[in-house]
Motif scaffolding. Structure first.
Motif, PDB file in Angstrom:
ATOM      1  N   GLN A 126      -6.837  -7.243  -5.263  1.00 43.29           N
ATOM      2  CA  GLN A 126      -8.158  -6.839  -5.761  1.00 43.29           C
ATOM      3  C   GLN A 126      -9.133  -6.584  -4.624  1.00 43.29           C
ATOM      4  OE1 GLN A 126      -9.467  -9.628  -8.737  1.00 43.29           O
ATOM      5  NE2 GLN A 126      -8.321  -8.597 -10.347  1.00 43.29           N
ATOM      6  N   LYS A 127      -9.056  -7.448  -3.620  1.00 44.09           N
ATOM      7  CA  LYS A 127      -9.954  -7.277  -2.476  1.00 44.09           C
ATOM      8  C   LYS A 127      -9.617  -5.998  -1.701  1.00 44.09           C
ATOM      9  CE  LYS A 127     -12.595 -10.317   0.426  1.00 44.09           C
ATOM     10  NZ  LYS A 127     -12.687 -11.512   1.232  1.00 44.09           N
ATOM     11  N   MET A 128      -8.331  -5.708  -1.588  1.00 44.66           N
ATOM     12  CA  MET A 128      -7.917  -4.450  -0.945  1.00 44.66           C
ATOM     13  C   MET A 128      -8.466  -3.246  -1.707  1.00 44.66           C
ATOM     14  SD  MET A 128      -3.905  -4.669   0.067  1.00 44.66           S
ATOM     15  CE  MET A 128      -3.252  -5.829   1.242  1.00 44.66           C
ATOM     16  N   LEU A 129      -8.373  -3.313  -3.037  1.00 40.26           N
ATOM     17  CA  LEU A 129      -8.841  -2.204  -3.870  1.00 40.26           C
ATOM     18  C   LEU A 129     -10.350  -2.018  -3.730  1.00 40.26           C
ATOM     19  CD1 LEU A 129      -6.641  -2.941  -7.006  1.00 40.26           C
ATOM     20  CD2 LEU A 129      -6.582  -0.816  -5.685  1.00 40.26           C
ATOM     21  N   ARG A 130     -11.080  -3.146  -3.689  1.00 39.79           N
ATOM     22  CA  ARG A 130     -12.530  -3.047  -3.506  1.00 39.79           C
ATOM     23  C   ARG A 130     -12.878  -2.464  -2.143  1.00 39.79           C
ATOM     24  NH1 ARG A 130     -12.793  -8.084  -6.067  1.00 39.79           N
ATOM     25  NH2 ARG A 130     -13.109  -9.181  -4.106  1.00 39.79           N
ATOM     26  N   ASN A 131     -12.076  -2.847  -1.160  1.00 41.02           N
ATOM     27  CA  ASN A 131     -12.326  -2.405   0.214  1.00 41.02           C
ATOM     28  C   ASN A 131     -11.801  -0.991   0.488  1.00 41.02           C
ATOM     29  OD1 ASN A 131     -13.244  -3.017   2.914  1.00 41.02           O
ATOM     30  ND2 ASN A 131     -11.091  -3.098   3.509  1.00 41.02           N
ATOM     31  N   ARG A 132     -10.987  -0.479  -0.460  1.00 38.77           N
ATOM     32  CA  ARG A 132     -10.400   0.863  -0.363  1.00 38.77           C
ATOM     33  C   ARG A 132      -9.548   1.056   0.895  1.00 38.77           C
ATOM     34  NH1 ARG A 132     -12.124   4.947  -3.651  1.00 38.77           N
ATOM     35  NH2 ARG A 132     -13.535   4.274  -5.286  1.00 38.77           N
ATOM     36  N   TYR A 133      -8.771   0.042   1.215  1.00 37.24           N
ATOM     37  CA  TYR A 133      -7.803   0.192   2.313  1.00 37.24           C
ATOM     38  C   TYR A 133      -6.779  -0.934   2.240  1.00 37.24           C
ATOM     39  CZ  TYR A 133      -5.562   1.020   6.724  1.00 37.24           C
ATOM     40  OH  TYR A 133      -4.611   1.312   7.673  1.00 37.24           O
ATOM     41  N   ALA A 169       2.901   1.650  -5.680  1.00 34.89           N
ATOM     42  CA  ALA A 169       2.392   2.709  -4.795  1.00 34.89           C
ATOM     43  C   ALA A 169       1.602   3.738  -5.590  1.00 34.89           C
ATOM     44  CB  ALA A 169       3.549   3.379  -4.062  1.00 34.89           C
ATOM     45  N   GLN A 170       2.080   4.066  -6.793  1.00 32.74           N
ATOM     46  CA  GLN A 170       1.415   5.077  -7.613  1.00 32.74           C
ATOM     47  C   GLN A 170       0.086   4.570  -8.180  1.00 32.74           C
ATOM     48  OE1 GLN A 170       4.217   7.206 -10.310  1.00 32.74           O
ATOM     49  NE2 GLN A 170       5.796   6.054  -9.233  1.00 32.74           N
ATOM     50  N   GLU A 171       0.010   3.265  -8.397  1.00 38.90           N
ATOM     51  CA  GLU A 171      -1.221   2.697  -8.954  1.00 38.90           C
ATOM     52  C   GLU A 171      -2.363   2.656  -7.938  1.00 38.90           C
ATOM     53  OE1 GLU A 171      -0.819  -1.100 -10.862  1.00 38.90           O
ATOM     54  OE2 GLU A 171       0.980  -0.515 -11.982  1.00 38.90           O
ATOM     55  N   VAL A 172      -2.043   2.443  -6.685  1.00 39.65           N
ATOM     56  CA  VAL A 172      -3.112   2.137  -5.714  1.00 39.65           C
ATOM     57  C   VAL A 172      -3.328   3.208  -4.650  1.00 39.65           C
ATOM     58  CG1 VAL A 172      -2.830  -0.351  -6.078  1.00 39.65           C
ATOM     59  CG2 VAL A 172      -1.550   0.769  -4.226  1.00 39.65           C
ATOM     60  N   ALA A 173      -2.554   4.283  -4.704  1.00 42.97           N
ATOM     61  CA  ALA A 173      -2.632   5.308  -3.649  1.00 42.97           C
ATOM     62  C   ALA A 173      -4.030   5.923  -3.534  1.00 42.97           C
ATOM     63  CB  ALA A 173      -1.589   6.395  -3.889  1.00 42.97           C
ATOM     64  N   LYS A 174      -4.714   6.094  -4.659  1.00 40.34           N
ATOM     65  CA  LYS A 174      -6.050   6.708  -4.631  1.00 40.34           C
ATOM     66  C   LYS A 174      -7.046   5.870  -3.828  1.00 40.34           C
ATOM     67  CE  LYS A 174      -6.258   9.561  -8.823  1.00 40.34           C
ATOM     68  NZ  LYS A 174      -4.977   9.256  -9.490  1.00 40.34           N
ATOM     69  N   ILE A 177      -4.397   2.717  -0.278  1.00 46.28           N
ATOM     70  CA  ILE A 177      -3.484   1.591  -0.048  1.00 46.28           C
ATOM     71  C   ILE A 177      -2.065   2.137  -0.143  1.00 46.28           C
ATOM     72  CG2 ILE A 177      -2.656  -0.641  -0.900  1.00 46.28           C
ATOM     73  CD1 ILE A 177      -5.484  -0.982  -2.163  1.00 46.28           C
ATOM     74  N   THR A 178      -1.286   1.944   0.900  1.00 49.86           N
ATOM     75  CA  THR A 178       0.107   2.371   0.851  1.00 49.86           C
ATOM     76  C   THR A 178       1.000   1.161   0.561  1.00 49.86           C
ATOM     77  OG1 THR A 178       0.532   2.067   3.227  1.00 49.86           O
ATOM     78  CG2 THR A 178      -0.322   4.216   2.531  1.00 49.86           C
ATOM     79  N   VAL A 179       2.077   1.439  -0.165  1.00 46.93           N
ATOM     80  CA  VAL A 179       3.050   0.395  -0.503  1.00 46.93           C
ATOM     81  C   VAL A 179       4.430   0.951  -0.175  1.00 46.93           C
ATOM     82  CG1 VAL A 179       3.875  -1.191  -2.279  1.00 46.93           C
ATOM     83  CG2 VAL A 179       1.571  -0.210  -2.467  1.00 46.93           C
ATOM     84  N   ASN A 180       5.097   0.339   0.771  1.00 44.08           N
ATOM     85  CA  ASN A 180       6.426   0.806   1.173  1.00 44.08           C
ATOM     86  C   ASN A 180       7.396  -0.363   1.274  1.00 44.08           C
ATOM     87  OD1 ASN A 180       6.085   3.780   1.770  1.00 44.08           O
ATOM     88  ND2 ASN A 180       4.441   2.954   3.029  1.00 44.08           N
ATOM     89  N   ALA A 181       8.675  -0.038   1.246  1.00 48.30           N
ATOM     90  CA  ALA A 181       9.710  -1.059   1.425  1.00 48.30           C
ATOM     91  C   ALA A 181      10.596  -0.684   2.606  1.00 48.30           C
ATOM     92  CB  ALA A 181      10.553  -1.197   0.167  1.00 48.30           C
TER      93      ALA A 181
END
Length: 243
Positions: A126-133, A169-174, A177-181
């Motif tokens: 949530q904090k990442m989403l608020r911070n947009r990164y 990754a699809q939820e947060v890309a906007k 925030i990147t999500v990789n494995a």
């Protein structure tokens, strides 16, 4: 203060990642460990020797309450700090043939490798989403991509991590925030110490086990700005073992 949290950061691949991020970034390195405090302290020494700052933070990723209370306490003590990078590396193996696998061996591996991802990342996102990164990197495994006999539990947990990487990754890309494995094959570490390296390396086209350092270099790249357009990706690092 911007921080990178590495779960299971005291040994093996986790340790190599902590040290490499200390060298390549300005992040304050949060070294999570569960049981081996001395190993975590050694990792911290190497982080500091690389010219960076860090600290150790103890919790069992599979214990949701413990994760929450430890991270909340840390945040209260560091009100201006921001965890921008999460490396979900903590995992255990309890290998055995499925027909003889006790339920607890199934459950413990799932709890650590998969539910550990949820407990840590869900608490911080949530904090990442608020911070947009943000950068979220999940350490999966060749077992989760092609499956490994004798590791149905580990393959299940790591395969789920691959799927969750693609979905989140699809939820947060906007929100930038990147999500990789990252899916390592046979890597020299305490986890593979008991394996017959001489025999098993014959299965690897590159004819050798990988080094933890090689995985750390890849993770460091994914954390960097150079990788900002890569998300939902599973990068195999396995010397050419493909099904």
């Amino acid at each position: 203060m911007k921080c990178a949290l590495i779960t299971g950061g005291s040994r093996g691949i986790g340790k190599a990642i902590c040290i490499q991020l200390a060298k390549d970034t300005d992040y304050h390195i949060l070294i999570n460990y569960n049981s081996n405090e001395n190993a975590a302290k050694d990792t911290l020494k190497e982080v500091e020797a690389a010219g960076n700052t860090g600290e150790i933070i103890a919790f069992n990723v599979s214990d949701a309450e413990q994760v929450k209370s430890q991270l909340d306490t840390w945040q209260d003590n560091n009100p201006d700090a921001l965890i921008e990078v999460v490396i979900n590396n903590a995992g255990i193996t309890k290998d055995g043939l499925f027909m003889w696998m006790p339920k607890e061996d199934w459950q413990n591996v799932i709890d650590t490798s998969l539910n550990g991802f949820f407990n840590v990342t869900n608490h911080l996102i949530q904090k990442m989403l608020r911070n947009r990164y943000g950068r979220i990197i999940n350490i999966a495994s060749v077992s989760g991509v092609k499956g490994t006999a004798g590791q149905t539990n580990y393959s299940a947990a790591k395969g789920a991590l691959v799927a969750v990487t693609k979905a989140l990754a699809q939820e947060v890309a906007k929100r930038n925030i990147t999500v990789n494995a990252v899916a390592p094959g046979f890597i020299k570490s305490e986890m593979t110490m008991d394996l017959d390296e001489k025999e098993l390396k014959k299965l690897v086209p590159a004819n050798r086990f990988g080094e933890a350092q090689e995985v750390a270099d890849l993770v460091s790249f994914l954390v960097s700005n150079k990788a900002s357009y890569i998300t939902g990706e599973v990068i195999n690092i396995n010397g050419g073992i493909y099904s």
